[in-house]
Design a protein around this motif. Structure first.
Motif, PDB file in Angstrom:
ATOM      1  N   VAL A  19      19.274  37.259  27.655  1.00 38.84           N
ATOM      2  CA  VAL A  19      18.725  36.770  28.921  1.00 38.84           C
ATOM      3  C   VAL A  19      17.332  36.197  28.688  1.00 38.84           C
ATOM      4  O   VAL A  19      17.153  34.983  28.585  1.00 38.84           O
ATOM      5  N   ASN A  20      16.327  37.055  28.590  1.00 38.05           N
ATOM      6  CA  ASN A  20      14.960  36.606  28.316  1.00 38.05           C
ATOM      7  C   ASN A  20      14.496  36.982  26.913  1.00 38.05           C
ATOM      8  O   ASN A  20      13.376  36.642  26.523  1.00 38.05           O
ATOM      9  N   SER A  68      19.841  31.976  24.664  1.00 38.96           N
ATOM     10  CA  SER A  68      19.546  32.876  25.783  1.00 38.96           C
ATOM     11  C   SER A  68      19.546  32.104  27.097  1.00 38.96           C
ATOM     12  O   SER A  68      19.451  30.875  27.126  1.00 38.96           O
ATOM     13  N   VAL A  69      19.627  32.856  28.193  1.00 35.05           N
ATOM     14  CA  VAL A  69      19.533  32.254  29.524  1.00 35.05           C
ATOM     15  C   VAL A  69      18.205  31.531  29.665  1.00 35.05           C
ATOM     16  O   VAL A  69      18.144  30.393  30.171  1.00 35.05           O
ATOM     17  N   TYR A  70      17.138  32.149  29.208  1.00 36.88           N
ATOM     18  CA  TYR A  70      15.806  31.553  29.332  1.00 36.88           C
ATOM     19  C   TYR A  70      15.715  30.231  28.582  1.00 36.88           C
ATOM     20  O   TYR A  70      15.161  29.244  29.091  1.00 36.88           O
ATOM     21  N   GLU A  71      16.283  30.193  27.376  1.00 35.88           N
ATOM     22  CA  GLU A  71      16.234  28.953  26.598  1.00 35.88           C
ATOM     23  C   GLU A  71      16.991  27.839  27.295  1.00 35.88           C
ATOM     24  O   GLU A  71      16.581  26.673  27.268  1.00 35.88           O
ATOM     25  N   LYS A 115      12.713  32.590  33.534  1.00 33.42           N
ATOM     26  CA  LYS A 115      12.920  33.996  33.181  1.00 33.42           C
ATOM     27  C   LYS A 115      13.626  34.696  34.337  1.00 33.42           C
ATOM     28  O   LYS A 115      13.067  34.847  35.425  1.00 33.42           O
ATOM     29  N   ALA A 116      14.848  35.113  34.091  1.00 29.12           N
ATOM     30  CA  ALA A 116      15.626  35.785  35.122  1.00 29.12           C
ATOM     31  C   ALA A 116      15.111  37.202  35.335  1.00 29.12           C
ATOM     32  O   ALA A 116      14.602  37.845  34.405  1.00 29.12           O
ATOM     33  N   VAL A 159      23.819  29.135  34.407  1.00 27.35           N
ATOM     34  CA  VAL A 159      24.318  28.853  33.063  1.00 27.35           C
ATOM     35  C   VAL A 159      25.833  28.690  33.091  1.00 27.35           C
ATOM     36  O   VAL A 159      26.550  29.597  33.527  1.00 27.35           O
ATOM     37  N   THR A 160      26.311  27.547  32.620  1.00 21.05           N
ATOM     38  CA  THR A 160      27.750  27.324  32.474  1.00 21.05           C
ATOM     39  C   THR A 160      28.172  27.814  31.097  1.00 21.05           C
ATOM     40  O   THR A 160      27.563  27.458  30.089  1.00 21.05           O
TER      41      THR A 160
END
Length: 222
Positions: A128-129, A142-145, A150-151, A86-87
């Motif tokens: 995150v998730n 979120s990271v997941y989106e 899923k981290a 993710v940037t």
């Protein structure tokens, strides 16, 4: 460093403040928080699946260098997100955004002792998730989106803690600011006005294009 993990707690920052005389750094990790909050009392959604932790550090720096704590917090998140694909960029002073939406909130609470920061609590919440409330879909992410993956949350948290102990510079912080030379809205009490953000001083104050210098304690920007 001592590590304490909760399944659920109202606020990891508040739990750390209950410690009377810690003899070493302490990190508290929560699987979820029921009373998460950001700067200036704003609430922060902390459902299961996010990364929520607070780090208490003893005598991290001189009082005059207190902004370095904020630099470390924001850049540790930027580096960790980068490791997970993710940037991101920093919205002064310490919110972290990705894809134009907020992905992380940070709350720093310092105790000063003469010329030193005697102890500092850095609270970090990263989406995150975790699912986001419908009311935040337009403003949070979120990271997941962003990645569709899923981290592993334990790996994410351990990476973040590692990055919280790495060295950073004001130059690196400035390089990740996402609003420089752009029009912003400055909110100071009941006053709201447009301005252009030109930079950030070494001690963390915002410089406007017209030369005005503002502190995070007195304003909010959008």
């Amino acid at each position: 460093m001592k590590t304490i993990i909760f399944d659920s707690v109202p606020s990891t920052n508040d739990e750390l403040k209950k410690l009377k005389n810690p003899e070493e750094d302490v990190v508290m990790i929560a699987r979820m928080q029921t009373g998460g909050r950001g700067s200036k009392g704003r609430s922060f959604s902390c459902e299961k699946g996010g990364a929520y932790l607070s780090l208490l550090r003893l005598y991290p720096c001189k009082a005059k260098d207190a902004f370095s704590i904020m630099i470390t917090a924001a850049l540790s998140v930027v580096r960790t997100l980068g490791a997970f694909g993710v940037t991101s960029e920093i919205k002064w002073p310490n919110d972290v955004f990705a894809g134009g939406r907020k992905i992380c909130g940070i709350l720093i609470e310092n105790v000063f002792e003469g010329e030193n920061v005697a102890r500092s609590i850095t609270g970090i919440g990263v989406n995150v998730n975790n699912p986001l409330p419908e009311s935040l879909r337009e403003t949070a992410v979120s990271v997941y989106e962003l990645t569709g993956v899923k981290a592993d949350i334990d790996t994410f948290v351990s990476t973040l803690i590692y990055n919280l102990y790495q060295p950073y510079t004001i130059e690196e912080y400035r390089s990740h600011l996402g609003f420089l030379n752009k029009e912003i809205t400055v909110i100071r009490g009941c006053e709201t006005y447009k301005a252009v953000a030109a930079g950030v001083t070494d001690d963390g104050n915002l410089i406007l294009a017209d030369g005005e210098i503002l502190s995070a304690a007195e304003i909010t920007i959008r």
